[in-house]
Design a protein around this motif. Structure first.
Motif, short mmCIF file in Angstrom:
data_model
loop_
_atom_site.label_atom_id
_atom_site.label_comp_id
_atom_site.label_asym_id
_atom_site.label_seq_id
_atom_site.Cartn_x
_atom_site.Cartn_y
_atom_site.Cartn_z
N PHE A 101 -6.93 -12.38 -7.21
CA PHE A 101 -6.12 -11.54 -6.32
C PHE A 101 -5.15 -10.73 -7.18
O PHE A 101 -4.41 -11.28 -7.99
N TRP A 102 -5.19 -9.41 -6.98
CA TRP A 102 -4.39 -8.47 -7.79
C TRP A 102 -3.37 -7.77 -6.90
O TRP A 102 -3.67 -7.38 -5.77
N THR A 103 -2.15 -7.62 -7.42
CA THR A 103 -1.10 -6.89 -6.70
C THR A 103 -0.58 -5.76 -7.57
O THR A 103 -0.69 -5.79 -8.80
N GLN A 104 -0.01 -4.76 -6.91
CA GLN A 104 0.53 -3.62 -7.65
C GLN A 104 1.69 -4.04 -8.55
O GLN A 104 2.51 -4.90 -8.19
N HIS A 105 1.73 -3.44 -9.73
CA HIS A 105 2.84 -3.68 -10.65
C HIS A 105 4.14 -3.23 -9.97
O HIS A 105 4.19 -2.15 -9.36
N PRO A 106 5.20 -4.04 -10.02
CA PRO A 106 6.44 -3.68 -9.31
C PRO A 106 7.07 -2.37 -9.76
O PRO A 106 7.77 -1.72 -8.98
N GLU A 107 6.81 -1.96 -10.98
CA GLU A 107 7.41 -0.72 -11.49
C GLU A 107 6.36 0.37 -11.74
O GLU A 107 6.54 1.52 -11.37
N LYS A 108 5.26 0.00 -12.38
CA LYS A 108 4.20 0.96 -12.69
C LYS A 108 3.17 0.92 -11.55
O LYS A 108 2.24 0.14 -11.56
N LYS A 109 3.35 1.81 -10.59
CA LYS A 109 2.59 1.74 -9.35
C LYS A 109 1.09 1.95 -9.54
O LYS A 109 0.29 1.52 -8.72
N VAL A 125 -1.50 -6.18 -11.40
CA VAL A 125 -1.36 -7.41 -12.19
C VAL A 125 -2.07 -8.55 -11.47
O VAL A 125 -2.18 -8.56 -10.23
N LEU A 126 -2.59 -9.50 -12.24
CA LEU A 126 -3.27 -10.64 -11.67
C LEU A 126 -2.25 -11.58 -11.05
O LEU A 126 -1.38 -12.11 -11.74
N SER A 127 -2.34 -11.78 -9.74
CA SER A 127 -1.38 -12.62 -9.02
C SER A 127 -1.87 -14.06 -8.91
O SER A 127 -1.11 -14.99 -9.15
N LYS A 128 -3.15 -14.24 -8.54
CA LYS A 128 -3.69 -15.59 -8.36
C LYS A 128 -5.16 -15.63 -8.75
O LYS A 128 -5.89 -14.65 -8.54
#
Length: 545
Positions: free
Chosen positions: A81-89, A93-96
């Protein structure tokens, strides 16, 4: 007015006219679609935006989880599961990493956040025949659904929360609270995909080349038109459904079953298709490309360093691709989200190197040819031929013993003659790709038999392998040699539907290994695969009352 007419003299007329109206509406929708595209500005091209590294094998599936993130499945037995980087949209980043399947993972479906799952849930299906429910908050399996007897190929979630799964075992199953509440045979052969529309319609695609529309366990309509396996289905907003097929085409269908558009452009099996609210369509194929379609026309082809198993649109129009090289890639038309020049240069180099390693000239791999420095060495005799690699081409030279130099003959190209070919054969999901070498001068039946024995595969696959060879080598008019005799069975080549012997009676079938008394010895074998299969057989036997 037509539907409510009180004229009873022609009772079938209202239905017929309604059908005509539906057909007209479908054509009108296509016409409006064409107009909307023709009036719009030229489409911006997609460029590489980001690459997601983490999987250790082929990335097989993509699941867009609303605006929360992206889930990907892989042959490495995991869901990530990947989520958007908090700063570099533009970056993810790999979340889980979700670990629970015992074999490769394929289809997935997203369950939005609820009281039970505040961060949402993911349902996944695998080669291990399991359907697993994951809590994204904890990353743990909270539901294991057992019942399918073969690979799970498709998943959908109904409005009431039921999970619907399709399988190679030819069935559809409806799961409620982890239990199968409905099971039915949807097709006579493998079901490859299932699609549930928000409006309630349920569709399946199958290896029988058809699409079926279901209401409960009743088939309302069968869509026929593809010439091979229907591998993927997707909704086309406001239009109908899309289908991707092993016949190399993508089709757009009205919900009435009327074919509206056919998209031809891929040069191999098409594994996935998806549509965006803008009207754009993306498809992924064995030919290593993702194609972007606009009004039925391919407007861009994006090359990859491997097979494309899946391609999905994000809400913003970006495209996510799943590649056999284990990398997830995101493509965008927004120049604010383009990757750096350095990353693009690296990717371009990967594509170039991948192409070079697979390009052949005169039946020889380009990368195996010597470079131009080989021309500094004198030849052994007059007229000696030497093929060297010059850039992306193979060039032939002839040794001139009088002038002591190599004379250039010209560029070498593969012709339709007796050039050797090596085909990639995928014998089944979860198994490694096998190599099948073939010379056009060889008898395909002999090649098939030798290859099946070498790979320890059943000889019952013989005709399938022969047809695969003929199709991929372009021999549509092949006629078997009547004098050919199989060195293993003593039989002759045959054509399906025709008797295999001149007297009309089928020869007695013989087997090389069965029946067998005593031990059968193999000098070489895929021991890991044998042990796995024995384990499966043992487990099946143990569970059989």
């Amino acid at each position: 007015k037509i539907a409510t007419t009180r004229d009873t003299t022609e009772t079938q007329q209202p239905t017929k006219l309604c059908s005509q109206l539906a057909s007209c509406q479908s054509r009108l929708a296509v016409s409006l679609l064409r107009q909307s595209f023709s009036l719009s500005a030229p489409m911006a091209e997609y460029h590489l935006s980001a690459q997601l590294h983490g999987h250790e094998d082929d990335v097989r599936g993509i699941c867009i989880c609303g605006d929360v993130g992206v889930a990907t499945s892989s042959r490495d037995k995991t869901v990530r599961f990947w989520t958007q980087h908090p700063e570099k949209k533009r970056e993810y980043v790999l979340s889980k990493t979700l670990v629970g399947h015992s074999s490769f993972v394929g289809p997935m479906v997203w369950a939005p956040p609820s009281d039970r799952f505040p961060e949402g849930a993911i349902v996944s299906g695998g080669m291990d025949t399991l359907v697993l429910l994951w809590n994204l908050h904890t990353g743990e399996v909270v539901g294991t659904m057992k019942g399918h007897t073969s690979q799970v190929t498709g998943l959908a979630i109904d409005d009431n929360g039921d999970i619907i799964s399709s399988s190679m075992d030819c069935t559809l199953r409806r799961w409620r609270d982890g239990n199968a509440v409905e099971v039915w045979e949807a097709h006579k052969v493998a079901v490859q995909t299932v699609l549930k529309l928000p409006s309630g319609e349920l569709f399946t695609g199958s290896s029988d080349s058809t699409i079926k529309l279901w209401k409960g366990r009743t088939c309302l309509h069968t869509f026929s038109g593809h010439a091979d396996t229907v591998r993927c289905l997707a909704q086309m907003p406001g239009m109908g459904i899309l289908s991707a097929s092993h016949d190399g085409t993508i089709k757009l269908w009205a919900l009435t079953g009327q074919p509206l558009l056919e998209m031809i452009g891929h040069t191999s099996l098409v594994y996935s298709v998806d549509a965006h609210s803008s009207g754009l369509i993306a498809s992924g194929s064995e030919d290593r490309s993702v194609k972007i379609w606009k009004d039925g026309i391919c407007v861009q082809s994006i090359e990859h360093p491997g097979c494309i198993w899946d391609a999905k649109f994000l809400d913003n129009g970006d495209v996510v691709t799943a590649c056999s090289d284990g990398v997830v890639r995101i493509w965008t038309t927004d120049n604010n989200r383009f990757c750096s020049d350095e990353e693009l240069a690296t990717y371009t180099d990967i594509i170039s190197q991948y192409t070079l390693t697979r390009k052949t000239v005169g039946g020889l791999k380009l990368m195996d040819l010597p470079g131009v420095e080989a021309l500094q060495v004198q030849g052994n005799n007059d007229g000696q031929t030497l093929i060297v690699r010059e850039g992306d081409n193979g060039v032939a030279y002839s040794w001139n013993s009088k002038e002591l130099k190599w004379d250039k003959i010209g560029e070498v190209v593969d012709g339709p003659g007796d050039a050797a070919q090596v085909f990639n054969v995928d014998i089944g999901d979860g198994e490694p790709i096998r190599k099948l070498p073939y010379n056009r001068s060889d008898d395909p039946y002999a090649v098939a038999d030798k290859w099946l024995l070498k790979e320890n595969l059943p000889l019952t696959y013989r005709q399938q392998v022969v047809e695969f060879i003929l199709q991929n080598s372009g021999q549509s008019n092949f006629v078997p040699d009547p004098s050919f005799r199989d060195p293993y069975t003593g039989g002759n080549a045959y054509v399906p539907g025709e008797p295999s012997s001149s007297n009309g009676s089928a020869p007695k079938q013989t087997f090389k290994h069965i029946p067998k008394n005593g031990m059968l010895l193999f000098e070489t074998a895929q021991f890991e695969g044998i042990l796995k299969k024995i384990t499966v057989f043992s487990a099946t036997l143990a569970s059989d009352s």
